[in-house]
Design a protein around this motif. Sequence first.
Motif, PDB file in Angstrom:
ATOM      1  N   UNK A 115     -27.470 -35.291  -4.038  1.00  0.00           N
ATOM      2  CA  UNK A 115     -27.800 -36.327  -3.258  1.00  0.00           C
ATOM      3  C   UNK A 115     -29.108 -36.871  -3.759  1.00  0.00           C
ATOM      4  N   UNK A 116     -29.566 -37.965  -3.083  1.00  0.00           N
ATOM      5  CA  UNK A 116     -31.005 -38.694  -3.292  1.00  0.00           C
ATOM      6  C   UNK A 116     -32.115 -37.611  -2.600  1.00  0.00           C
ATOM      7  N   UNK A 117     -31.887 -36.660  -2.032  1.00  0.00           N
ATOM      8  CA  UNK A 117     -32.712 -35.646  -1.461  1.00  0.00           C
ATOM      9  C   UNK A 117     -33.124 -34.771  -2.321  1.00  0.00           C
ATOM     10  N   UNK A 118     -32.202 -34.398  -3.426  1.00  0.00           N
ATOM     11  CA  UNK A 118     -32.174 -33.196  -4.139  1.00  0.00           C
ATOM     12  C   UNK A 118     -33.279 -33.316  -5.289  1.00  0.00           C
ATOM     13  N   UNK A 119     -34.041 -32.132  -5.497  1.00  0.00           N
ATOM     14  CA  UNK A 119     -35.073 -32.059  -6.519  1.00  0.00           C
ATOM     15  C   UNK A 119     -34.237 -30.874  -7.602  1.00  0.00           C
ATOM     16  N   UNK A 120     -33.993 -31.162  -8.732  1.00  0.00           N
ATOM     17  CA  UNK A 120     -33.216 -30.528  -9.539  1.00  0.00           C
ATOM     18  C   UNK A 120     -33.910 -29.971 -10.590  1.00  0.00           C
ATOM     19  N   UNK A 147     -35.071 -35.132 -11.299  1.00  0.00           N
ATOM     20  CA  UNK A 147     -35.142 -34.121 -12.201  1.00  0.00           C
ATOM     21  C   UNK A 147     -36.481 -33.552 -12.320  1.00  0.00           C
ATOM     22  N   UNK A 148     -36.637 -32.358 -11.882  1.00  0.00           N
ATOM     23  CA  UNK A 148     -38.142 -31.810 -11.606  1.00  0.00           C
ATOM     24  C   UNK A 148     -38.253 -31.147 -12.978  1.00  0.00           C
ATOM     25  N   UNK A 149     -37.251 -30.640 -13.802  1.00  0.00           N
ATOM     26  CA  UNK A 149     -37.609 -30.013 -15.076  1.00  0.00           C
ATOM     27  C   UNK A 149     -36.209 -29.591 -15.555  1.00  0.00           C
ATOM     28  N   UNK A 150     -36.523 -28.991 -16.840  1.00  0.00           N
ATOM     29  CA  UNK A 150     -35.265 -28.520 -17.557  1.00  0.00           C
ATOM     30  C   UNK A 150     -35.895 -27.107 -18.233  1.00  0.00           C
ATOM     31  N   UNK A 151     -34.843 -26.250 -18.081  1.00  0.00           N
ATOM     32  CA  UNK A 151     -35.357 -24.837 -18.433  1.00  0.00           C
ATOM     33  C   UNK A 151     -34.025 -24.410 -19.638  1.00  0.00           C
ATOM     34  N   UNK A 152     -34.420 -24.219 -20.696  1.00  0.00           N
ATOM     35  CA  UNK A 152     -33.480 -23.589 -21.892  1.00  0.00           C
ATOM     36  C   UNK A 152     -33.772 -22.420 -22.537  1.00  0.00           C
ATOM     37  N   UNK A 153     -32.878 -21.356 -22.576  1.00  0.00           N
ATOM     38  CA  UNK A 153     -32.953 -20.256 -22.938  1.00  0.00           C
ATOM     39  C   UNK A 153     -33.625 -20.265 -24.178  1.00  0.00           C
ATOM     40  N   UNK A 154     -32.743 -20.928 -25.440  1.00  0.00           N
ATOM     41  CA  UNK A 154     -33.151 -20.918 -26.887  1.00  0.00           C
ATOM     42  C   UNK A 154     -32.953 -22.104 -27.221  1.00  0.00           C
ATOM     43  N   UNK A 155     -33.914 -22.892 -27.933  1.00  0.00           N
ATOM     44  CA  UNK A 155     -33.902 -24.196 -28.366  1.00  0.00           C
ATOM     45  C   UNK A 155     -33.993 -24.267 -30.102  1.00  0.00           C
ATOM     46  N   UNK A 156     -32.978 -24.869 -30.515  1.00  0.00           N
ATOM     47  CA  UNK A 156     -33.071 -25.197 -31.885  1.00  0.00           C
ATOM     48  C   UNK A 156     -34.044 -26.346 -32.404  1.00  0.00           C
ATOM     49  N   UNK A 157     -35.235 -25.715 -32.664  1.00  0.00           N
ATOM     50  CA  UNK A 157     -36.487 -26.715 -32.843  1.00  0.00           C
ATOM     51  C   UNK A 157     -36.383 -27.662 -34.179  1.00  0.00           C
ATOM     52  N   UNK A 158     -35.528 -27.043 -35.138  1.00  0.00           N
ATOM     53  CA  UNK A 158     -35.353 -28.058 -36.351  1.00  0.00           C
ATOM     54  C   UNK A 158     -34.171 -29.135 -35.926  1.00  0.00           C
ATOM     55  N   UNK A 159     -33.680 -29.035 -34.845  1.00  0.00           N
ATOM     56  CA  UNK A 159     -32.567 -30.249 -34.636  1.00  0.00           C
ATOM     57  C   UNK A 159     -33.480 -31.071 -33.430  1.00  0.00           C
ATOM     58  N   UNK A 160     -32.889 -32.395 -33.382  1.00  0.00           N
ATOM     59  CA  UNK A 160     -33.507 -33.439 -32.397  1.00  0.00           C
ATOM     60  C   UNK A 160     -33.556 -33.385 -31.051  1.00  0.00           C
ATOM     61  N   UNK A 161     -32.621 -32.406 -30.139  1.00  0.00           N
ATOM     62  CA  UNK A 161     -32.600 -32.728 -28.898  1.00  0.00           C
ATOM     63  C   UNK A 161     -33.975 -32.537 -28.111  1.00  0.00           C
ATOM     64  N   UNK A 162     -34.786 -31.300 -28.520  1.00  0.00           N
ATOM     65  CA  UNK A 162     -35.980 -31.076 -27.855  1.00  0.00           C
ATOM     66  C   UNK A 162     -37.017 -32.109 -27.815  1.00  0.00           C
ATOM     67  N   UNK A 163     -37.001 -32.889 -28.864  1.00  0.00           N
ATOM     68  CA  UNK A 163     -38.068 -34.050 -29.239  1.00  0.00           C
ATOM     69  C   UNK A 163     -37.556 -35.211 -28.432  1.00  0.00           C
ATOM     70  N   UNK A 170     -39.512 -35.688 -19.623  1.00  0.00           N
ATOM     71  CA  UNK A 170     -39.326 -34.598 -18.986  1.00  0.00           C
ATOM     72  C   UNK A 170     -39.926 -33.469 -19.088  1.00  0.00           C
ATOM     73  N   UNK A 171     -40.177 -32.497 -18.168  1.00  0.00           N
ATOM     74  CA  UNK A 171     -41.190 -31.204 -18.225  1.00  0.00           C
ATOM     75  C   UNK A 171     -39.865 -30.289 -19.215  1.00  0.00           C
ATOM     76  N   UNK A 172     -39.917 -29.786 -20.276  1.00  0.00           N
ATOM     77  CA  UNK A 172     -38.845 -29.198 -20.853  1.00  0.00           C
ATOM     78  C   UNK A 172     -39.409 -27.742 -21.277  1.00  0.00           C
ATOM     79  N   UNK A 173     -39.032 -26.595 -20.749  1.00  0.00           N
ATOM     80  CA  UNK A 173     -39.500 -25.353 -20.852  1.00  0.00           C
ATOM     81  C   UNK A 173     -38.289 -24.475 -21.630  1.00  0.00           C
TER      82      UNK A 173
END
Length: 215
Positions: A115-120, A147-163, A170-173
């Motif tokens: 819903x619009x009240x959610x902070x995800x 979207x308050x943030x995004x938490x990822x266990x393992x990021x493949x930094x050599x691919x484009x998704x994180x960038x 977005x705050x991506x951790x």
Amino acid sequence: MNFLEERIVKDGVVKEGNVLKVDSFLNHQMDIKLLDQMGAEFKRRFADKPINKILTIEASGIGIACVVAQHFNVPVVFAKKSQSINLDGDMYVAEVESFTHKCINHVIVAQKFLTPEDHVLIIDDFLANGCALQGLIQIVQSSGATVEGIGIAIEKGFQSGGRIIRNLGFQLESLAIVDGMNAETGEIQFRDQSKTELNSVEKAENEICRSATLD
């Protein structure tokens, strides 16, 4: 080297084609004590955010998301990748292109759970090209939630998704960012996240996945 990087070095297996197998402790068999450490770390990194809901995608993100949710004391919603008889009512549906399988997948969340009240806080196990993640972001935005943030266990930094996701603002951790792997030696190169990256904002118009919401 942090606790997750140490575990990846100890029990992770590097395969040809930049494949990192962590199924002995993360996304098939799960080490709950490790997941609890991850949940505590995500809670620390997003402590200033008014998060009231965790969103992930089936199937391998669910276990991590549930443990993270315990630390925030909030419910988990997981997006389904296919329609089923258990789904009823209005749905948010994101149409996401899979570069790996060269097909279009539908990611589905019932509208009554966002819903619009959610902070995800969005949680997932891996980030590579980021197409599924972009689909989840679009579903949250279609619902009017934040979207308050995004938490990822393992990021493949050599691919484009994180960038791409960071360029969207977005705050991506990511708890571990892998910048390189060698299948012959088993060596894994992790990014030093204590260093400030130069040129953190880059144009990525040609890397955005084909994704649209059908709500």
